[in-house]
Motif scaffolding. Structure first.
Motif, PDB file in Angstrom:
ATOM      1  N   ASN A 127      -5.182  37.799 -19.544  1.00 32.80           N
ATOM      2  CA  ASN A 127      -3.778  37.548 -19.191  1.00 32.80           C
ATOM      3  C   ASN A 127      -3.598  36.206 -18.492  1.00 32.80           C
ATOM      4  OD1 ASN A 127      -3.053  40.015 -20.202  1.00 32.80           O
ATOM      5  ND2 ASN A 127      -2.600  40.964 -18.222  1.00 32.80           N
ATOM      6  N   CYS A 128      -4.490  35.903 -17.557  1.00 33.52           N
ATOM      7  CA  CYS A 128      -4.340  34.639 -16.821  1.00 33.52           C
ATOM      8  C   CYS A 128      -4.473  33.452 -17.768  1.00 33.52           C
ATOM      9  CB  CYS A 128      -5.342  34.567 -15.669  1.00 33.52           C
ATOM     10  SG  CYS A 128      -4.889  35.677 -14.298  1.00 33.52           S
ATOM     11  N   ASN A 129      -5.409  33.546 -18.728  1.00 34.93           N
ATOM     12  CA  ASN A 129      -5.557  32.454 -19.698  1.00 34.93           C
ATOM     13  C   ASN A 129      -4.317  32.331 -20.582  1.00 34.93           C
ATOM     14  OD1 ASN A 129      -8.069  31.716 -18.728  1.00 34.93           O
ATOM     15  ND2 ASN A 129      -9.170  33.085 -20.130  1.00 34.93           N
ATOM     16  N   LEU A 130      -3.773  33.472 -21.015  1.00 35.08           N
ATOM     17  CA  LEU A 130      -2.551  33.440 -21.839  1.00 35.08           C
ATOM     18  C   LEU A 130      -1.388  32.832 -21.057  1.00 35.08           C
ATOM     19  CD1 LEU A 130      -2.764  36.990 -23.494  1.00 35.08           C
ATOM     20  CD2 LEU A 130      -2.863  34.789 -24.713  1.00 35.08           C
ATOM     21  N   ALA A 131      -1.280  33.205 -19.780  1.00 35.19           N
ATOM     22  CA  ALA A 131      -0.176  32.681 -18.960  1.00 35.19           C
ATOM     23  C   ALA A 131      -0.339  31.175 -18.743  1.00 35.19           C
ATOM     24  CB  ALA A 131      -0.113  33.426 -17.631  1.00 35.19           C
ATOM     25  N   ARG A 132      -1.588  30.727 -18.533  1.00 34.81           N
ATOM     26  CA  ARG A 132      -1.818  29.288 -18.353  1.00 34.81           C
ATOM     27  C   ARG A 132      -1.434  28.500 -19.596  1.00 34.81           C
ATOM     28  NH1 ARG A 132      -6.581  30.975 -16.097  1.00 34.81           N
ATOM     29  NH2 ARG A 132      -6.226  31.034 -13.858  1.00 34.81           N
ATOM     30  N   ARG A 133      -1.628  29.117 -20.756  1.00 39.43           N
ATOM     31  CA  ARG A 133      -1.282  28.436 -22.010  1.00 39.43           C
ATOM     32  C   ARG A 133       0.193  28.611 -22.358  1.00 39.43           C
ATOM     33  NH1 ARG A 133      -6.321  30.740 -24.064  1.00 39.43           N
ATOM     34  NH2 ARG A 133      -5.135  32.254 -25.282  1.00 39.43           N
ATOM     35  N   GLY A 134       0.916  29.342 -21.519  1.00 35.81           N
ATOM     36  CA  GLY A 134       2.352  29.548 -21.788  1.00 35.81           C
ATOM     37  C   GLY A 134       2.604  30.575 -22.874  1.00 35.81           C
ATOM     38  N   GLU A 135       1.589  31.375 -23.229  1.00 37.53           N
ATOM     39  CA  GLU A 135       1.764  32.338 -24.325  1.00 37.53           C
ATOM     40  C   GLU A 135       2.329  33.679 -23.846  1.00 37.53           C
ATOM     41  OE1 GLU A 135      -1.776  32.385 -26.819  1.00 37.53           O
ATOM     42  OE2 GLU A 135      -1.889  30.198 -26.619  1.00 37.53           O
ATOM     43  N   ILE A 136       2.236  33.953 -22.555  1.00 37.87           N
ATOM     44  CA  ILE A 136       2.977  35.067 -21.948  1.00 37.87           C
ATOM     45  C   ILE A 136       3.621  34.512 -20.675  1.00 37.87           C
ATOM     46  CG2 ILE A 136       1.486  36.903 -22.880  1.00 37.87           C
ATOM     47  CD1 ILE A 136       0.204  37.159 -20.107  1.00 37.87           C
ATOM     48  N   PRO A 137       4.720  35.135 -20.212  1.00 38.50           N
ATOM     49  CA  PRO A 137       5.389  34.587 -19.027  1.00 38.50           C
ATOM     50  C   PRO A 137       4.525  34.707 -17.772  1.00 38.50           C
ATOM     51  CG  PRO A 137       6.786  36.195 -20.183  1.00 38.50           C
ATOM     52  CD  PRO A 137       5.425  36.292 -20.787  1.00 38.50           C
ATOM     53  N   ALA A 138       4.464  33.644 -16.995  1.00 37.53           N
ATOM     54  CA  ALA A 138       3.818  33.696 -15.681  1.00 37.53           C
ATOM     55  C   ALA A 138       4.690  34.546 -14.755  1.00 37.53           C
ATOM     56  CB  ALA A 138       3.670  32.289 -15.121  1.00 37.53           C
ATOM     57  N   GLN A 139       4.096  35.122 -13.731  1.00 39.18           N
ATOM     58  CA  GLN A 139       4.846  35.932 -12.758  1.00 39.18           C
ATOM     59  C   GLN A 139       4.384  35.560 -11.346  1.00 39.18           C
ATOM     60  OE1 GLN A 139       7.203  37.869 -14.038  1.00 39.18           O
ATOM     61  NE2 GLN A 139       6.477  37.978 -16.150  1.00 39.18           N
ATOM     62  N   THR A 140       5.343  35.458 -10.431  1.00 39.33           N
ATOM     63  CA  THR A 140       4.989  35.158  -9.046  1.00 39.33           C
ATOM     64  C   THR A 140       4.750  36.463  -8.274  1.00 39.33           C
ATOM     65  OG1 THR A 140       7.304  35.081  -8.357  1.00 39.33           O
ATOM     66  CG2 THR A 140       6.305  33.002  -9.099  1.00 39.33           C
ATOM     67  N   GLN A 141       4.377  36.308  -6.990  1.00 39.97           N
ATOM     68  CA  GLN A 141       3.908  37.456  -6.216  1.00 39.97           C
ATOM     69  C   GLN A 141       5.058  38.275  -5.624  1.00 39.97           C
ATOM     70  OE1 GLN A 141       0.079  36.221  -3.975  1.00 39.97           O
ATOM     71  NE2 GLN A 141       0.938  34.310  -4.703  1.00 39.97           N
ATOM     72  N   SER A 142       4.710  39.495  -5.340  1.00 47.66           N
ATOM     73  CA  SER A 142       5.549  40.657  -5.057  1.00 47.66           C
ATOM     74  C   SER A 142       6.718  40.465  -4.075  1.00 47.66           C
ATOM     75  CB  SER A 142       4.589  41.713  -4.507  1.00 47.66           C
ATOM     76  OG  SER A 142       5.246  42.887  -4.147  1.00 47.66           O
ATOM     77  N   SER A 143       7.939  40.479  -4.614  1.00 47.40           N
ATOM     78  CA  SER A 143       9.129  40.392  -3.763  1.00 47.40           C
ATOM     79  C   SER A 143      10.372  40.804  -4.552  1.00 47.40           C
ATOM     80  CB  SER A 143       9.301  38.948  -3.266  1.00 47.40           C
ATOM     81  OG  SER A 143      10.382  38.841  -2.380  1.00 47.40           O
TER      82      SER A 143
ATOM     83  N   HIS B  34       4.865  44.692  -8.885  1.00 44.98           N
ATOM     84  CA  HIS B  34       3.551  44.515  -8.252  1.00 44.98           C
ATOM     85  C   HIS B  34       2.420  44.754  -9.256  1.00 44.98           C
ATOM     86  CE1 HIS B  34       0.155  45.189  -5.410  1.00 44.98           C
ATOM     87  NE2 HIS B  34       0.853  44.453  -4.556  1.00 44.98           N
ATOM     88  N   MET B  35       2.545  44.139 -10.458  1.00 46.58           N
ATOM     89  CA  MET B  35       1.487  44.268 -11.463  1.00 46.58           C
ATOM     90  C   MET B  35       0.356  43.287 -11.180  1.00 46.58           C
ATOM     91  SD  MET B  35       4.300  45.547 -13.071  1.00 46.58           S
ATOM     92  CE  MET B  35       5.210  44.133 -13.655  1.00 46.58           C
ATOM     93  N   ASN B  36      -0.872  43.797 -11.199  1.00 54.50           N
ATOM     94  CA  ASN B  36      -2.015  42.899 -11.088  1.00 54.50           C
ATOM     95  C   ASN B  36      -2.150  42.102 -12.385  1.00 54.50           C
ATOM     96  OD1 ASN B  36      -4.371  42.114  -9.427  1.00 54.50           O
ATOM     97  ND2 ASN B  36      -5.483  42.737 -11.255  1.00 54.50           N
ATOM     98  N   ASN B  37      -2.722  40.900 -12.256  1.00 57.92           N
ATOM     99  CA  ASN B  37      -2.752  40.024 -13.443  1.00 57.92           C
ATOM    100  C   ASN B  37      -3.608  40.567 -14.594  1.00 57.92           C
ATOM    101  OD1 ASN B  37      -5.501  38.931 -12.774  1.00 57.92           O
ATOM    102  ND2 ASN B  37      -4.354  38.159 -11.003  1.00 57.92           N
ATOM    103  N   THR B  38      -4.464  41.554 -14.319  1.00 57.10           N
ATOM    104  CA  THR B  38      -5.254  42.163 -15.399  1.00 57.10           C
ATOM    105  C   THR B  38      -4.458  43.209 -16.183  1.00 57.10           C
ATOM    106  OG1 THR B  38      -6.056  43.718 -13.733  1.00 57.10           O
ATOM    107  CG2 THR B  38      -7.522  41.876 -14.315  1.00 57.10           C
ATOM    108  N   ASN B  39      -3.282  43.571 -15.721  1.00 59.85           N
ATOM    109  CA  ASN B  39      -2.566  44.714 -16.303  1.00 59.85           C
ATOM    110  C   ASN B  39      -2.025  44.374 -17.697  1.00 59.85           C
ATOM    111  OD1 ASN B  39      -0.762  46.826 -16.907  1.00 59.85           O
ATOM    112  ND2 ASN B  39      -0.437  47.225 -14.741  1.00 59.85           N
ATOM    113  N   PRO B  40      -2.412  45.140 -18.722  1.00 57.62           N
ATOM    114  CA  PRO B  40      -1.968  44.818 -20.092  1.00 57.62           C
ATOM    115  C   PRO B  40      -0.452  44.903 -20.293  1.00 57.62           C
ATOM    116  CG  PRO B  40      -3.135  46.936 -20.025  1.00 57.62           C
ATOM    117  CD  PRO B  40      -3.328  46.289 -18.689  1.00 57.62           C
ATOM    118  N   VAL B  41       0.273  45.604 -19.416  1.00 58.05           N
ATOM    119  CA  VAL B  41       1.737  45.654 -19.591  1.00 58.05           C
ATOM    120  C   VAL B  41       2.377  44.284 -19.379  1.00 58.05           C
ATOM    121  CG1 VAL B  41       1.926  48.108 -18.938  1.00 58.05           C
ATOM    122  CG2 VAL B  41       2.330  46.325 -17.203  1.00 58.05           C
TER     123      VAL B  41
END
Ligand code: MLT
Ligand code: MN
Ligand code: ZN
Length: 298
Positions: A25-41, A264-271
């Protein structure tokens, strides 16, 4: 008008992508292939004008910049009235340091969470004569912002990671981990970004709610081990997983809740991958996967 909420950050501590993480997921987000998400708020309002922010994440500067409803309305005038903390974890308190610019607001938390903050002298950057620290007892109803009433209740959880001793109880019920009931007009919404277990008390409290934001940290308990990014299980971190017979999808299956949103999804979460079978399964079970900027009104 009821409760209006805007997800400021949908990810758990670390965010997506996390600085040191090379998971899928982190690699996909870095490449812009899935949306990045900021921390819990989560930002909430009861009247559309006065807002409270639930948890001050390390990304709060970026989150406020991205949210026009929270922008200054004058040289030092803000729609932000208060910050409420649901635990003392770093992903929920570090952003307080960003809010140190001599700006008045009220900081709400339980006595236990205020104690953790008070014991860290760096937080005195929020000067007491400017930022009022108000202690809220469990079960006490209070005005979180004009037009918005709140109440805190205990949720099974643990002390913050940086205060863990040699042995850690991960289903403590007390003042260190709380959920929030938010009421405006006739409707009540709930915010529970961390929860180790859906107890009978909690089930009874949440049944019939108009809106729920709930702990979606992990899809499976051993997900971080399987992704090769850590040794901890969800249970050890004080988070129940989404899937499985002890998961939150199963636990909520019999309850009547108007809208259910994972946060509050962890970056490993497939959802976090749009189009993943896991996300489709959660959506089929009636859940929305929260994401940065998502607005929901009751
Ligand atoms: C958690 O939600 O489990 C914590 O935020 C973890 C952490 O403090 O890194
Ligand atoms: Mn967290
Ligand atoms: Zn990752």
């Amino acid at each position: 008008m009821g409760v209006r909420a805007q997800v400021l950050g949908a990810a758990a501590g670390g965010g997506l992508p996390q600085w040191n993480c090379g998971c899928e997921n982190c690699n996909l987000a870095r490449r812009g292939e899935i949306p990045a998400q900021t921390q819990s708020s989560l930002a909430v309002t009861g009247n559309g004008m006065d807002w409270a922010v639930l948890n001050a994440s390390p990304d709060i500067r970026q989150q406020l910049a991205a949210t026009p409803a929270l922008h200054p309305t004058g040289p030092r005038a803000l729609p932000l009235r208060s910050i409420l903390l649901t635990n003392g974890d770093i992903d929920h308190v570090a952003g307080l340091l960003t809010l140190r610019e001599v700006q008045p607001f009220t900081l709400f938390a339980t006595a236990e969470i205020h104690r953790v903050i008070a014991e860290n002298p760096i937080f005195s950057a929020l000067r007491a004569e400017i930022v009022e620290r108000r202690t809220i007892a469990l079960g006490q109803s209070f005005e979180l912002a004009p037009g918005l009433t709140a109440e805190l209740f205990p949720v099974p959880g643990k002390v913050p990671l940086y205060l863990e001793g040699d042995t850690v109880q991960t289903d403590l019920v007390g003042e260190q981990t709380v959920g929030v009931a938010l009421t405006a007009g006739e409707t009540t919404a709930f915010y529970i970004p961390g929860c180790a277990l859906l107890s009978d008390d909690l089930r009874a409290r949440l049944d019939g709610a108009a809106l729920l934001f709930f702990d979606g940290t992990l899809w499976t308990d051993d997900e971080m081990q399987r992704a090769g990014v850590g040794s901890k299980t969800g249970q050890r971190m004080g988070h129940m997983s989404i899937s499985g017979e002890n998961g939150s999808m199963a636990a909520f299956a019999g309850l009547e809740i108007g809208r259910k949103v994972y946060v509050h999804m962890n970056n490993t979460n497939p959802v976090l991958r749009p189009g993943s079978p896991e996300r489709a399964e959660a959506e089929a079970a009636g859940w929305t996967i929260g994401q940065d900027g998502m607005e929901i009104a009751t």
